[in-house]
Scaffold this active site. Structure first.
Site, PDB file in Angstrom:
ATOM      1  N   GLU A  19       1.621  -1.055  -0.034  1.00  0.00           N
ATOM      2  CA  GLU A  19       0.000  -0.179   0.130  1.00  0.00           C
ATOM      3  C   GLU A  19       0.897   1.549   0.461  1.00  0.00           C
ATOM      4  O   GLU A  19       1.316   1.641   0.924  1.00  0.00           O
ATOM      5  CB  GLU A  19      -1.036   0.057   1.193  1.00  0.00           C
ATOM      6  N   CYS A  48      -1.685   8.409   3.758  1.00  0.00           N
ATOM      7  CA  CYS A  48      -1.780   7.548   2.045  1.00  0.00           C
ATOM      8  C   CYS A  48      -2.948   8.175   1.861  1.00  0.00           C
ATOM      9  O   CYS A  48      -2.929   8.521   0.090  1.00  0.00           O
ATOM     10  CB  CYS A  48      -1.736   6.345   2.404  1.00  0.00           C
TER      11      CYS A  48
HETATM   12  P1  NAD Z   1       9.394   4.430   3.147  1.00  0.00           P
HETATM   13  O1  NAD Z   1       8.754   4.296   2.723  1.00  0.00           O
HETATM   14  O2  NAD Z   1      10.749   4.287   3.780  1.00  0.00           O
HETATM   15  O3  NAD Z   1       9.273   3.788   4.874  1.00  0.00           O
HETATM   16  C1  NAD Z   1       8.625   2.553   4.969  1.00  0.00           C
HETATM   17  C2  NAD Z   1       8.788   1.205   6.194  1.00  0.00           C
HETATM   18  O4  NAD Z   1       9.898   1.083   4.948  1.00  0.00           O
HETATM   19  C3  NAD Z   1      10.047   1.900   7.337  1.00  0.00           C
HETATM   20  O5  NAD Z   1       9.466   0.809   8.517  1.00  0.00           O
HETATM   21  C4  NAD Z   1      11.675   1.752   6.751  1.00  0.00           C
HETATM   22  O6  NAD Z   1      12.702   1.347   8.066  1.00  0.00           O
HETATM   23  C5  NAD Z   1      11.503   0.793   5.395  1.00  0.00           C
HETATM   24  N1  NAD Z   1      12.217   0.653   4.315  1.00  0.00           N
HETATM   25  C6  NAD Z   1      12.474   1.878   4.317  1.00  0.00           C
HETATM   26  N2  NAD Z   1      13.542   1.418   3.076  1.00  0.00           N
HETATM   27  C7  NAD Z   1      12.973  -0.010   2.836  1.00  0.00           C
HETATM   28  C8  NAD Z   1      14.299  -0.999   2.265  1.00  0.00           C
HETATM   29  N3  NAD Z   1      15.126  -0.754   1.252  1.00  0.00           N
HETATM   30  N4  NAD Z   1      13.325  -2.742   2.167  1.00  0.00           N
HETATM   31  C9  NAD Z   1      12.855  -2.831   2.928  1.00  0.00           C
HETATM   32  N5  NAD Z   1      12.099  -2.004   3.557  1.00  0.00           N
HETATM   33  C10 NAD Z   1      12.639  -0.765   4.107  1.00  0.00           C
HETATM   34  O7  NAD Z   1       8.986   6.215   4.084  1.00  0.00           O
HETATM   35  P2  NAD Z   1       9.813   7.425   4.439  1.00  0.00           P
HETATM   36  O8  NAD Z   1      11.385   7.186   4.253  1.00  0.00           O
HETATM   37  O9  NAD Z   1       9.693   7.319   5.880  1.00  0.00           O
HETATM   38  O10 NAD Z   1       8.833   8.655   3.833  1.00  0.00           O
HETATM   39  C11 NAD Z   1       9.259   8.856   2.776  1.00  0.00           C
HETATM   40  C12 NAD Z   1       8.156   9.464   2.461  1.00  0.00           C
HETATM   41  O11 NAD Z   1       6.846   8.138   1.681  1.00  0.00           O
HETATM   42  C13 NAD Z   1       6.873  10.611   2.708  1.00  0.00           C
HETATM   43  O12 NAD Z   1       7.479  11.721   2.708  1.00  0.00           O
HETATM   44  C14 NAD Z   1       5.734   9.851   1.764  1.00  0.00           C
HETATM   45  O13 NAD Z   1       5.565  10.433   0.903  1.00  0.00           O
HETATM   46  C15 NAD Z   1       5.668   8.425   2.088  1.00  0.00           C
HETATM   47  N6  NAD Z   1       5.196   8.250   2.676  1.00  0.00           N
HETATM   48  C16 NAD Z   1       3.769   7.152   2.480  1.00  0.00           C
HETATM   49  C17 NAD Z   1       2.559   6.642   3.524  1.00  0.00           C
HETATM   50  C18 NAD Z   1       1.696   5.241   2.979  1.00  0.00           C
HETATM   51  O14 NAD Z   1       0.869   5.366   4.367  1.00  0.00           O
HETATM   52  N7  NAD Z   1       1.933   5.811   1.963  1.00  0.00           N
HETATM   53  C19 NAD Z   1       3.570   6.135   4.640  1.00  0.00           C
HETATM   54  C20 NAD Z   1       4.972   6.177   5.631  1.00  0.00           C
HETATM   55  C21 NAD Z   1       5.472   7.061   3.629  1.00  0.00           C
END
Ligand code: NAD
Length: 544
Positions: free
Chosen positions: A277, A311
């Site tokens: 998601e 989101c």
């Molecule tokens: P991200 O997607 O990078 O991180 C979300 C989760 O994924 C965290 O638990 C993180 O530790 C993990 N993660 C990061 N890189 C990974 C990898 N390579 N493999 C496995 N797991 C990994 O999000 P972020 O850096 O916290 O935020 C950046 C942007 O993401 C925000 O500005 C926003 O636009 C978006 N975001 C969207 C949602 C949503 O609900 N759709 C939620 C959080 C962030």
């Protein structure tokens, strides 16, 4: 912990600020009495260092958490695999009962978890309560309906009467869940709950910023009767998440599209399922016949709820020219009246951003839009006077299509207004990004709204609401088209994600010589001729 608002900042009656030095609420969460038993749940050998999370309201250190190493992840999955064999043998109704008990625990102990959610994420109490209500909805739904969704299904066999076929829904094994920080309780549990009812064990990796809330949820599940080891928690950042994908049988991820693509690639290498998601650039359309006052009130909630860090948040307002002036005037007036505050009670309208990267992203999107000719109708400023990560709810006009915030997810309290001349143009504009998560349509004619919804490429469309109606319809699937994701959560689809479909077909007439082998053994094509006749009969009987 008291729930009274903090002292108001001088000269700013709408604002209250926590004093981290003197306010007991700021230090409560550093209390080892609370954090030590929670942190002890992390699978760690303490060899991979630690992570210090900061309280968004104050900028003060919140908690030091150990990080899990790759070996810790392997250990967590091994333990989960052992526990899963036992858990899958527990009758599904008993597994579902755990969720129904969790429902009561979360509602009864809500003030505890509301404090934690606010401390870790910096959101308002009202937005934190949405998480409690959501977990109650999802636990009730899968607690009540899970067993029926998972029941073996009888389908028509190959040969009527002679073949009997059933479809079983078996657990996939160990499910990995990688959760983000924006809804620390909801998104820690949204995929865990159906996966558990389906008989899987789960290894959860929360975001480093919001790990305490996930640990609280794990403790609450144990109090609800979940056996030890069926849910494991590993802690750390992206590298720990990546290590998890290498061990589990299915991965569920919520977060950015950029990270989602990496996760899908890694899951593809291993040929495991991935439920993703991801991001959105969600539009809200105000049609010519909309109730403008209701639409502007709904739009305020949809744009600035959770400080836009959702989101499903609305980031694009698409307004029919017939109501553009009245809608924008009403909307901007309401946005200007919003109260920003780190209050730990229900008095704040808008909370803080959660981390410094979010503040930077929001400022960058707004600065870029202005540099490209956009106009600020309200907001556009960092509100460091309220707290280090507060940003004023911002409405932009005249954002050009090449601006960052026209296409990319801002994930903050920023929305742009676009005026259109017809419903057809509105649909084109709504579909004009790579995303397709959520959309909203405001019209006095619900049938017309439904008709427009069919033309919108989004996984959920809310009519006369921003996002809550679709998200809260937990019997209906929720997820993204296009770059907004793969798979669905909620409803039948949301639990089937965590199962393997197994078809078991039995021949019943073998002893009596009535078998497929006997049919094909008939000489001179007689078996084939009989089958040809049989197939014609089946169609004439309209057999499906
Ligand atoms: P991200 O997607 O990078 O991180 C979300 C989760 O994924 C965290 O638990 C993180 O530790 C993990 N993660 C990061 N890189 C990974 C990898 N390579 N493999 C496995 N797991 C990994 O999000 P972020 O850096 O916290 O935020 C950046 C942007 O993401 C925000 O500005 C926003 O636009 C978006 N975001 C969207 C949602 C949503 O609900 N759709 C939620 C959080 C962030």
């Amino acid at each position: 912990m008291p729930s009274t608002p903090g002292p108001a900042a001088p000269g700013s009656p709408q604002i209250s600020v926590l004093d981290p030095e003197n306010d007991p609420r700021a230090s409560y969460l550093l209390s080892p009495a609370l954090t030590t038993p929670l942190v002890a749940r992390i699978v760690t050998s303490h060899s991979a260092g630690s992570h210090r999370s900061m309280a968004p309201f104050t900028g003060q250190p919140l908690v030091d958490l150990p990080v899990s190493s790759t070996q810790d992840v392997e250990r967590a999955v091994d333990r989960a695999r052992d526990a899963q064999r036992f858990w899958a043998g527990v009758p599904v109704r008993e597994r579902a009962q755990v969720l129904l008990r969790l429902h009561d625990i979360v509602l009864t102990r809500q003030s505890e978890v509301l404090d934690l959610i606010q401390a870790e994420s910096g959101k308002t109490r009202a937005n934190a309560f949405e998480e409690v209500a959501d977990v109650a909805q999802v636990t009730r739904h899968y607690g009540m309906r899970g067993p029926a969704y998972l029941a073996p299904r009888r389908v028509r066999g190959m040969l009527p009467i002679l073949t009997q076929t059933r479809v079983n829904r078996l657990p996939v094994g160990v499910v990995g869940v990688i959760a983000p920080w924006n809804y620390p309780l909801t998104l820690a549990l949204a995929d865990v709950l159906p996966a558990l009812v389906a008989g899987n064990a789960v290894v959860l990796k929360p975001d480093p910023q919001t790990t305490l809330t996930a640990l609280w949820a794990a403790a609450a599940l144990e109090a609800a009767g979940l056996p030890e080891d069926v849910l494991q928690i590993v802690a750390g950042g992206g590298d720990v998440g990546a290590a998890l994908i290498d061990e589990v049988d299915h991965i569920a991820f919520t977060g950015s599209t950029a990270t989602g693509r990496k996760i899908a690639a890694r899951a593809g290498e291993r040929l495991i399922g991935a439920t993703l998601e991801l991001g959105g650039k969600n539009p809200l359309y105000v049609a010519a016949d909309a109730d403008v006052e209701a639409a502007s009130a709904g739009a305020v909630r949809a744009c600035f709820g959770n400080t836009g860090q959702l989101c499903m948040s609305i980031e694009r307002l698409v307004v029919h020219e017939a109501v553009a002036d009245s809608f924008v005037a009403s909307f901007v007036t309401k946005v200007k009246a919003l109260t920003l505050s780190p209050a730990m009670d229900y008095s704040a309208d808008v909370g803080s951003l959660t981390n410094a990267a979010q503040l930077e992203r929001v400022e960058n999107h707004v600065d870029d839009a202005i540099a490209r000719g956009a106009r600020i109708l309200t907001g556009g400023v960092h509100r460091g006077d309220v707290g280090p990560l507060f940003y004023a709810p911002t409405v932009l006009d005249g954002v050009p299509p090449d601006a960052l915030c026209a296409q990319e997810e801002t994930f903050g309290p920023v929305v742009s207004v676009m005026v259109v001349r017809s419903d057809a143009e509105a649909v084109t504009v709504m579909n004009q990004t790579e995303f397709g998560l959520n959309a909203s349509i405001w019209t006095r004619s619900v049938p017309r709204g439904r008709e427009l919804a069919r033309q919108v490429r989004a996984g959920t469309v809310n009519i006369n609401d921003g996002y809550a109606a679709a998200w809260g319809s937990v019997e209906a699937p929720m997820g993204g088209f296009k770059a907004s994701g793969l798979g669905r959560r909620h409803g039948r689809e949301g639990i089937e994600e965590y199962t393997e479909a197994q078809t078991v077909a039995a021949q019943l007439g073998v002893g009596a010589g009535l078998s497929l082998d006997a049919l094909f053994a008939l000489p001179n094509g007689r078996g084939q001729a009989m089958l040809t006749g049989g197939l014609r009969v089946l169609k004439s009987l309209r057999a499906r």
